[in-house]
Write a protein that holds these residues in place. Structure first.
Motif, PDB file in Angstrom:
ATOM      1  N   ALA A 297       1.054  -1.162   0.105  1.00  0.00           N
ATOM      2  CA  ALA A 297      -0.007  -0.173  -0.023  1.00  0.00           C
ATOM      3  C   ALA A 297       0.932   1.275   0.278  1.00  0.00           C
ATOM      4  CB  ALA A 297      -0.969   0.019   1.192  1.00  0.00           C
ATOM      5  N   VAL A 298       1.643   1.250  -1.083  1.00  0.00           N
ATOM      6  CA  VAL A 298       2.789   2.641  -1.129  1.00  0.00           C
ATOM      7  C   VAL A 298       1.881   3.627  -2.066  1.00  0.00           C
ATOM      8  CG1 VAL A 298       4.734   3.397  -1.938  1.00  0.00           C
ATOM      9  CG2 VAL A 298       4.625   1.014  -1.169  1.00  0.00           C
ATOM     10  N   ASN A 299       1.983   4.843  -1.689  1.00  0.00           N
ATOM     11  CA  ASN A 299       1.247   5.953  -2.664  1.00  0.00           C
ATOM     12  C   ASN A 299       1.898   6.064  -3.678  1.00  0.00           C
ATOM     13  OD1 ASN A 299      -0.619   7.944  -2.975  1.00  0.00           O
ATOM     14  ND2 ASN A 299       0.722   9.418  -1.681  1.00  0.00           N
ATOM     15  N   ARG A 300       0.980   6.171  -4.989  1.00  0.00           N
ATOM     16  CA  ARG A 300       1.616   6.218  -6.190  1.00  0.00           C
ATOM     17  C   ARG A 300       2.370   4.903  -6.732  1.00  0.00           C
ATOM     18  NH1 ARG A 300       2.743  11.108  -4.050  1.00  0.00           N
ATOM     19  NH2 ARG A 300       1.362  12.849  -4.669  1.00  0.00           N
ATOM     20  N   GLY A 301       1.924   3.742  -6.004  1.00  0.00           N
ATOM     21  CA  GLY A 301       2.569   2.456  -6.489  1.00  0.00           C
ATOM     22  C   GLY A 301       2.134   2.161  -7.917  1.00  0.00           C
ATOM     23  N   TYR A 302       1.290   2.676  -8.528  1.00  0.00           N
ATOM     24  CA  TYR A 302       0.672   2.431  -9.699  1.00  0.00           C
ATOM     25  C   TYR A 302       1.788   2.976 -10.905  1.00  0.00           C
ATOM     26  CZ  TYR A 302      -1.143   7.029  -9.206  1.00  0.00           C
ATOM     27  OH  TYR A 302      -1.384   8.162  -8.922  1.00  0.00           O
ATOM     28  N   LEU A 303       2.657   3.707 -10.505  1.00  0.00           N
ATOM     29  CA  LEU A 303       3.651   4.538 -11.416  1.00  0.00           C
ATOM     30  C   LEU A 303       5.009   3.546 -11.584  1.00  0.00           C
ATOM     31  CD1 LEU A 303       3.749   8.204  -9.945  1.00  0.00           C
ATOM     32  CD2 LEU A 303       2.434   7.411 -12.020  1.00  0.00           C
ATOM     33  N   THR A 304       5.410   3.697 -12.849  1.00  0.00           N
ATOM     34  CA  THR A 304       6.183   2.600 -13.277  1.00  0.00           C
ATOM     35  C   THR A 304       7.681   2.999 -12.376  1.00  0.00           C
ATOM     36  OG1 THR A 304       7.101   4.114 -14.883  1.00  0.00           O
ATOM     37  CG2 THR A 304       5.461   2.216 -15.751  1.00  0.00           C
ATOM     38  N   ASN A 305       7.979   4.035 -12.118  1.00  0.00           N
ATOM     39  CA  ASN A 305       9.309   4.396 -11.399  1.00  0.00           C
ATOM     40  C   ASN A 305       9.216   4.370  -9.768  1.00  0.00           C
ATOM     41  OD1 ASN A 305       7.702   6.570 -10.870  1.00  0.00           O
ATOM     42  ND2 ASN A 305       9.176   8.317 -11.323  1.00  0.00           N
ATOM     43  N   VAL A 306       8.065   3.760  -9.260  1.00  0.00           N
ATOM     44  CA  VAL A 306       8.044   3.621  -7.796  1.00  0.00           C
ATOM     45  C   VAL A 306       8.345   2.231  -7.530  1.00  0.00           C
ATOM     46  CG1 VAL A 306       6.151   3.793  -5.829  1.00  0.00           C
ATOM     47  CG2 VAL A 306       6.335   5.436  -7.828  1.00  0.00           C
ATOM     48  N   LEU A 307       7.815   1.204  -7.982  1.00  0.00           N
ATOM     49  CA  LEU A 307       7.974  -0.371  -7.610  1.00  0.00           C
ATOM     50  C   LEU A 307       8.504  -0.888  -8.851  1.00  0.00           C
ATOM     51  CD1 LEU A 307       4.210  -0.798  -5.885  1.00  0.00           C
ATOM     52  CD2 LEU A 307       6.611  -0.337  -4.767  1.00  0.00           C
ATOM     53  N   ASP A 308       9.447  -1.832  -8.489  1.00  0.00           N
ATOM     54  CA  ASP A 308      10.112  -2.633  -9.489  1.00  0.00           C
ATOM     55  C   ASP A 308       9.083  -3.790  -9.747  1.00  0.00           C
ATOM     56  OD1 ASP A 308      10.398  -4.523  -7.634  1.00  0.00           O
ATOM     57  OD2 ASP A 308      12.626  -4.297  -7.429  1.00  0.00           O
ATOM     58  N   PRO A 309       9.399  -4.627 -10.665  1.00  0.00           N
ATOM     59  CA  PRO A 309       8.423  -6.019 -11.198  1.00  0.00           C
ATOM     60  C   PRO A 309       8.317  -6.813  -9.956  1.00  0.00           C
ATOM     61  CG  PRO A 309       9.976  -5.468 -12.849  1.00  0.00           C
ATOM     62  CD  PRO A 309      10.620  -4.520 -11.670  1.00  0.00           C
ATOM     63  N   ALA A 310       9.024  -6.904  -8.989  1.00  0.00           N
ATOM     64  CA  ALA A 310       9.084  -7.553  -7.779  1.00  0.00           C
ATOM     65  C   ALA A 310       8.201  -6.975  -6.628  1.00  0.00           C
ATOM     66  CB  ALA A 310      10.422  -8.084  -7.103  1.00  0.00           C
ATOM     67  N   GLY A 311       7.745  -5.713  -6.935  1.00  0.00           N
ATOM     68  CA  GLY A 311       6.884  -5.114  -5.893  1.00  0.00           C
ATOM     69  C   GLY A 311       7.600  -4.512  -4.755  1.00  0.00           C
ATOM     70  N   LYS A 312       9.270  -4.053  -5.233  1.00  0.00           N
ATOM     71  CA  LYS A 312      10.024  -3.472  -4.077  1.00  0.00           C
ATOM     72  C   LYS A 312      10.053  -2.033  -4.646  1.00  0.00           C
ATOM     73  CE  LYS A 312      12.769  -7.450  -2.937  1.00  0.00           C
ATOM     74  NZ  LYS A 312      13.938  -8.186  -3.092  1.00  0.00           N
ATOM     75  N   LEU A 313      10.346  -1.128  -3.567  1.00  0.00           N
ATOM     76  CA  LEU A 313      10.342   0.126  -3.905  1.00  0.00           C
ATOM     77  C   LEU A 313      12.036   0.511  -4.720  1.00  0.00           C
ATOM     78  CD1 LEU A 313       9.209   2.085  -0.771  1.00  0.00           C
ATOM     79  CD2 LEU A 313       8.290   2.248  -3.007  1.00  0.00           C
ATOM     80  N   TYR A 314      11.929   1.224  -5.692  1.00  0.00           N
ATOM     81  CA  TYR A 314      13.175   1.669  -6.355  1.00  0.00           C
ATOM     82  C   TYR A 314      14.150   2.202  -5.098  1.00  0.00           C
ATOM     83  CZ  TYR A 314      12.131  -0.024 -10.915  1.00  0.00           C
ATOM     84  OH  TYR A 314      11.791  -0.897 -11.938  1.00  0.00           O
ATOM     85  N   VAL A 315      13.435   3.259  -4.602  1.00  0.00           N
ATOM     86  CA  VAL A 315      14.176   4.348  -3.900  1.00  0.00           C
ATOM     87  C   VAL A 315      13.453   4.448  -2.367  1.00  0.00           C
ATOM     88  CG1 VAL A 315      15.264   5.852  -5.578  1.00  0.00           C
ATOM     89  CG2 VAL A 315      13.035   6.275  -4.613  1.00  0.00           C
ATOM     90  N   PHE A 316      14.104   5.044  -1.495  1.00  0.00           N
ATOM     91  CA  PHE A 316      13.522   5.292  -0.106  1.00  0.00           C
ATOM     92  C   PHE A 316      12.353   6.332  -0.386  1.00  0.00           C
ATOM     93  CE2 PHE A 316      15.442   4.328   3.999  1.00  0.00           C
ATOM     94  CZ  PHE A 316      15.779   2.987   3.827  1.00  0.00           C
ATOM     95  N   SER A 317      11.344   6.200   0.225  1.00  0.00           N
ATOM     96  CA  SER A 317      10.322   7.215  -0.215  1.00  0.00           C
ATOM     97  C   SER A 317       9.899   8.078   0.926  1.00  0.00           C
ATOM     98  CB  SER A 317       9.108   6.459  -0.648  1.00  0.00           C
ATOM     99  OG  SER A 317       8.467   5.662   0.314  1.00  0.00           O
ATOM    100  N   SER A 318      10.316   7.776   2.236  1.00  0.00           N
ATOM    101  CA  SER A 318       9.917   8.639   3.400  1.00  0.00           C
ATOM    102  C   SER A 318      11.048   8.649   4.615  1.00  0.00           C
ATOM    103  CB  SER A 318       8.818   8.262   3.845  1.00  0.00           C
ATOM    104  OG  SER A 318       8.747   6.797   4.438  1.00  0.00           O
TER     105      SER A 318
END
Length: 304
Positions: free
Chosen positions: A1-22
């Protein structure tokens, strides 16, 4: 349940965050429960991703560099979506303490997109509040130390604590000595600052003298008061903590102004520091020299 998780540059194919978001509440580990290689490491919380990251920190000339310590993993991570680490602290027992807000929804209403609202309700993350807790992360091979009652100890005992391997103990002992305004310990503090066996104890003693508005001890030497050398990213020897000692002189002129006869010693120490191979020490020495040049004529005569 990550905000803007639908964007391509937020989650990788495995569902992990690309960067620290908070990312929040970075802390440098200064305890004595973990192995030696953890000393000086930076730990950072990311409550939105239920994890805590460990970074290796390197002093490099006039800047600090860091890199992640683990490949494809974190220092601490949880599959519990309510795990929200929001604060890290060095504890009195030498471990890291973690404040877990433990809450499903952590977004402001203005950031609650329809996507995030749907995910929150489907996972039941709007339920289960007022369940925050505090953890401590303990090394598997060493039992945490018992927390001492420093407020009940004598000033003489607190002096010995200034050289303790746990930074929390050192800081607390320093604070209590300053709060007590017990100037009877100044001679022993001066001895510790100049000739103490432990490098961190020497630096801690200098800052305690600053808190008591005492003069710099005779025999003050920037090189002799600095903690151990550490390797920078290229492996070259560096001693940036000399700059910390010089900064103490620069930010607290009372250390020198109360004892004009010692200003020649300070100037001599600054001149020596200008030959230090580390640029950070050189810059700090120049700043102190600039401050000395701005003194009034009485103190300038003392220097001469």
């Amino acid at each position: 349940a990550v905000n803007r998780g639908y964007l391509t540059n937020v989650l990788d194919p495995a569902g992990k965050l690309y960067v620290f978001s908070s990312s929040c509440t970075p802390v440098i580990y200064r305890g004595d429960n973990y192995p030696a290689e953890f000393q000086g490491n930076a730990f950072v919380c990311d409550p939105s991703a239920n994890r805590i990251k460990r970074n290796l920190v390197f002093d490099h000339n006039l800047t600090l560099n860091s890199k992640f310590d683990y490949e494809n993993s974190e220092f601490l991570a949880s599959t519990d979506e309510r795990f929200r680490p929001v604060n890290l602290l060095n504890g009195p027992d030498g471990t890291l303490w973690v404040v877990d807000m433990y809450r499903g929804g952590i977004q402001y209403c203005m950031f609650m997109t329809s996507y995030l609202r749907r995910e929150t309700l489907e996972r039941g993350l709007d339920k289960g509040v007022h369940l925050g807790r505090i953890y401590r992360i303990v090394a598997t091979g060493k039992t945490p130390a018992k927390s001492p009652r420093l407020s009940l100890e004598t000033s003489a005992t607190l002096l010995g604590r200034l050289s303790h391997p746990n930074g929390w103990i050192r800081d607390t002992a320093q604070r209590l000595l300053v709060e007590r305004c017990d100037r009877s310990v100044i001679p022993e503090l001066a001895r510790l600052a100049v000739s103490g066996a432990d490098s961190f104890g020497r630096l801690q003693a200098l800052w305690t003298l600053e808190g008591l508005h005492a003069a710099l001890p005779k025999g003050f030497d920037t090189a002799g008061s600095a903690p151990h050398r550490q390797a920078d990213q290229e492996g070259a020897a560096s001693n940036p903590s000399n700059a910390e000692t010089l900064r103490l002189v620069n930010v607290e002129p009372n250390l020198v102004l109360e004892a004009p006869t010692l200003t020649a010693d300070v100037l001599d120490a600054c001149l020596k520091a200008m030959d230090d191979p580390h640029p950070k020490v050189q810059v700090a020495a120049i700043r102190v020299a600039e401050s000395l040049s701005a003194w009034n004529s009485a103190h300038q005569k003392a220097v001469q």
